[in-house]
Scaffold this motif. Structure first.
Motif: not given
Ligand code: ATP
Ligand code: MG
Lengths: 435, 250
Positions: A407-411, A423-425, A427-435
């Motif tokens: 996703v960094g390629e767009a961000i 915005v990276v933050g 996205a990171e929170r979304w990734l943390e919610r996932r795991s």
């Protein structure tokens, strides 16, 4: 059997939607008449469904079923909940304008910190004072008609010619009311030579199963440099349908970014018209979807004049049984020679049941143009995953690192360092919610 | 107890047996060289030790300090001190080398119950190691291995090895693609890591590397087995006579 006799249960509910809200909708008698007409259009068309070409992949009848009643205006308790959510999602240094359950919340907004050359009004006062054409758009879309009928409030933002804003303007939509709809419409007029950053955030303050129908009408003058960032981080069971109408003047730079990290059903549909020569449009989008979420980004870029460039980069990360849709149309009008329009979409499928639909369309009526599109869809690269795991990263962490890179390629197209980090933050929170 | 014990290991890839009962014991402080013709299964062995998916172990054991390595995920193995310097290091666009190094190091430390490195300590350490390996700082800002030359990729593997301080280092053809100067720098880096607590398994086709990294033992692999083991002179012997004599033995 006489089917014509009685209205069905669901169509009765549809007319109730307007009837029960009408008394609370702002505007002169002329506006009321326009609203009624818009609602009739909506009633006739109903919610868009898969047999309507533009809505082929996002069948609102199947996904949403019904439009929830208009939310009541937030009371003190609701506003204090909203205040907490606003604090959590505020961009440092930004001038905040808050819409709580679709109503402008002056107490939560930085109305005193509005920069010189910037005018902020509410849609409500605009509709009550000078009618204008704010509810009119050249669209036959049912959800936009519904928005015109029901729009309760919004931000009417005007930035005068030549204004250089050092701080972003952040419009925050907060939902506090469960099982209700907010209908908002905002207008952003950006003058010539303006430099500005507009951020729109959609967040929940504990509310569940709510619906948002937002419309934003933007016009940007010549020689402007504008970043427009939209972060859709609604509750996991919310519905958010937003329509953007953007007109760009000459020699202007518009850098638009959308990221969707929430919402059971979401769609951003945008029509961006390049109406002045020599402008550069960058549109970057990220969908981060999980569970059974459905996220749709539908964009029409209309090159109406010569010598403009448009660059669209779209990245979708799709987990579980989620479904991501990207529809990108580039129109090049007969006069629009020297158009340079590119569109690239990539989907990362994190599960076998994840789904990605990509529908690029080029409608080119000029001959001296350079246009193209590309698309890929695939899983994470096992070789890369193994490399990271062999270096000690647990599976989810290794995936997270690769997803961030993807996703960094767009961000990374967001120019401002602080905003990009924000915005990276998210996205990171979304990734943390996932795991 | 041996650091690494590979016992009668049989491995299949896509229904085809590649390792046919391989046995190898490595103790702390030792340097072992594995030589053998193309396709004899050297990389396969290194992958199975590191835990790469796609290999089916049909028989045998791999013990690491007496623990069953095959039961562990690759990241657990790394945290326990197993390190494989890949024959073909991959490029990871969008993941900055520095971010990668820090994330990996801290993940390993966390798994071992150690505290995370502070940023200044980490930066200092990376700077020291990269300097000794002649790796310019701006290379570390790029994506992992992205746009690195073949030799730079190999040096980046040695950099990671130095940073993670594993107890078992498996170097799969770290000499391939390196020019003579780069080879010396990388070998010096490896030698600097030799310690009584650390063992190395050096996979190579060429005696030349073993002039720099002098092994205690040399093993010849052929057709999925170790067919001969000896001291460092065995490598010289191989250089003179080739592998044909062992093809029959296997
Ligand atoms: N994923 C795979 N699928 C099918 N065959 C494989 C796979 N991986 C390895 N092999 C086969 O296993 C055998 C051993 O390969 P391996 O890479 O271990 O050899 P090597 O000794 O490292 O060779 P080299 O010296 O060329 O690096 C080869 O015949 C190879 O083709
Ligand atoms: Mg090999």
């Amino acid at each position: 059997m006489n089917v014509a006799l009685a209205k069905t249960g669901s169509s009765r509910a549809v007319s109730d939607l307007f009837a029960s809200a009408e008394g609370r909708l702002p505007g002169s008698p002329a506006i009321s008449a326009a609203r009624r007409q818009a609602f009739e259009t909506y009633e006739r068309l109903g919610l868009p469904h898969r047999r309507i070409e533009e809505w082929k992949y996002t069948d609102l009848r199947a996904l949403v079923g019904e439009v929830l009643p208009l939310a009541t205006s937030p009371d003190a308790t609701a506003l204090s909940k909203a205040a907490d959510a606003v604090k959590a999602h505020a961009i440092a240094g930004a001038c905040r304008l808050v819409l709580a359950d679709g109503v402008f919340a002056a107490d939560l907004s930085d109305v005193k910190a509005i920069a010189p050359g910037v005018s902020v009004k509410t849609l409500r006062e605009t509709l009550e004072k000078d009618a204008g054409d704010i509810l009119e758009t050249a669209s036959t879309d049912a959800v936009i008609s519904l928005n015109a009928a029901m729009a309760t409030d919004g931000v009417v933002l005007e930035i005068a010619d030549g204004v250089q804003l050092s701080a972003p303007v952040q419009i925050i939509h907060v939902a506090t009311a469960a099982s209700a709809s907010a209908f908002t419409r905002s207008q952003v007029r950006i003058g010539k030579g303006v430099r500005a950053t507009i951020i729109e955030s959609f967040v929940a303050a504990g509310a569940q199963a709510y619906q948002v129908n937002d419309a934003v009408i933007v016009s940007i003058g010549d020689n402007a440099d504008v970043a427009h960032i939209r972060l859709m981080d609604d509750a996991a069971d919310a519905v958010n349908i937003t329509s953007h109408f953007v007109t760009v003047g000459a020699n202007t730079k518009l850098n638009f970014f959308n990221m969707t990290t929430g919402g059971a059903v979401s769609r951003l549909q945008g029509l961006i018209t390049l109406a002045g020569e020599g402008s550069e449009l960058a549109i970057n989008g990220v969908n981060l979807l999980k569970k059974t979420e459905h996220g749709d980004l539908t964009l029409v870029v209309d090159h109406a004049v010569p010598s403009c460039t448009s660059r669209e980069i779209f990245r979708a990360v799709i987990d579980d049984r989620a479904h991501s849709v990207f529809q990108g149309r580039i129109i090049v009008r007969p006069d629009a020679q020297k158009t340079d329009g590119k569109m690239m979409t990539r989907a990362l499928l994190l599960s076998d049941e994840a789904e990605a639909d990509n529908k690029p369309e080029l409608e080119i009526f000029a001959d001296d143009v350079s246009c193209g599109h590309g698309a890929t869809a695939g899983a994470l690269d096992d070789t890369l995953l193994f490399y990271l795991r062999a270096r000690g990263l647990p599976e989810k962490d290794a995936q997270a690192l690769l997803i961030q890179a993807f996703v960094g390629e767009a961000i990374e197209q967001i120019a401002d360092d602080d905003l990009r980090a924000h915005v990276v933050g998210v996205a990171e929170r979304w990734l943390e919610r996932r795991s | 107890m041996a650091l690494l014990e590979v016992k009668d290991l049989k491995v299949r890839v896509e229904e085809r047996e590649i390792l046919h009962g391989l046995t190898l014991t490595v103790n702390e402080g030792e340097v072992h060289a594995i030589m053998g013709p193309n396709g004899s299964g050297k990389s396969t062995l290194s992958h199975v030790i590191a835990g790469k998916p796609g290999y089916e172990v049909t028989d045998g054991q791999i013990l690491f300090r007496g623990e069953d390595l095959l039961e562990m995920d690759p990241d657990e193995r790394a945290a326990k001190g197993v390190f494989l310097a890949f024959q073909y290091p991959v490029e990871i666009p969008g993941v900055a080398t520095m971010t990668f190094l820090r994330t990996a190091l801290n993940a390993q430390r966390k798994a071992r119950g150690e505290s995370e490195y502070s940023t200044p300590d980490f930066l200092k350490k990376v700077r020291e190691v990269s300097k000794s390996l002649n790796i310019p700082q701006d290379m570390l800002k790029r994506g992992v291995n992205v746009g690195f030359s073949g030799g730079e990729k190999k040096r980046n593997e040695v950099l990671q090895m130095a940073l993670f301080e594993p107890s078992l280092c498996i170097l799969d053809e770290m000499d391939s693609g390196l020019d003579i100067d780069a080879l010396r720098i990388a070998a010096d880096g490896v030698n600097a890591l030799r310690s009584p607590k650390r063992a190395m398994v050096v996979i190579t086709h060429y005696q030349r590397l073993l002039n720099y990294i002098v092994p205690d033992f040399v093993h010849v692999m052929s057709r999925g087995r170790v067919v001969k083991s000896g001291g460092k002179d065995l490598a010289l012997e191989l250089e003179a006579s080739g592998y044909t004599q062992f093809e029959d033995a296997a």
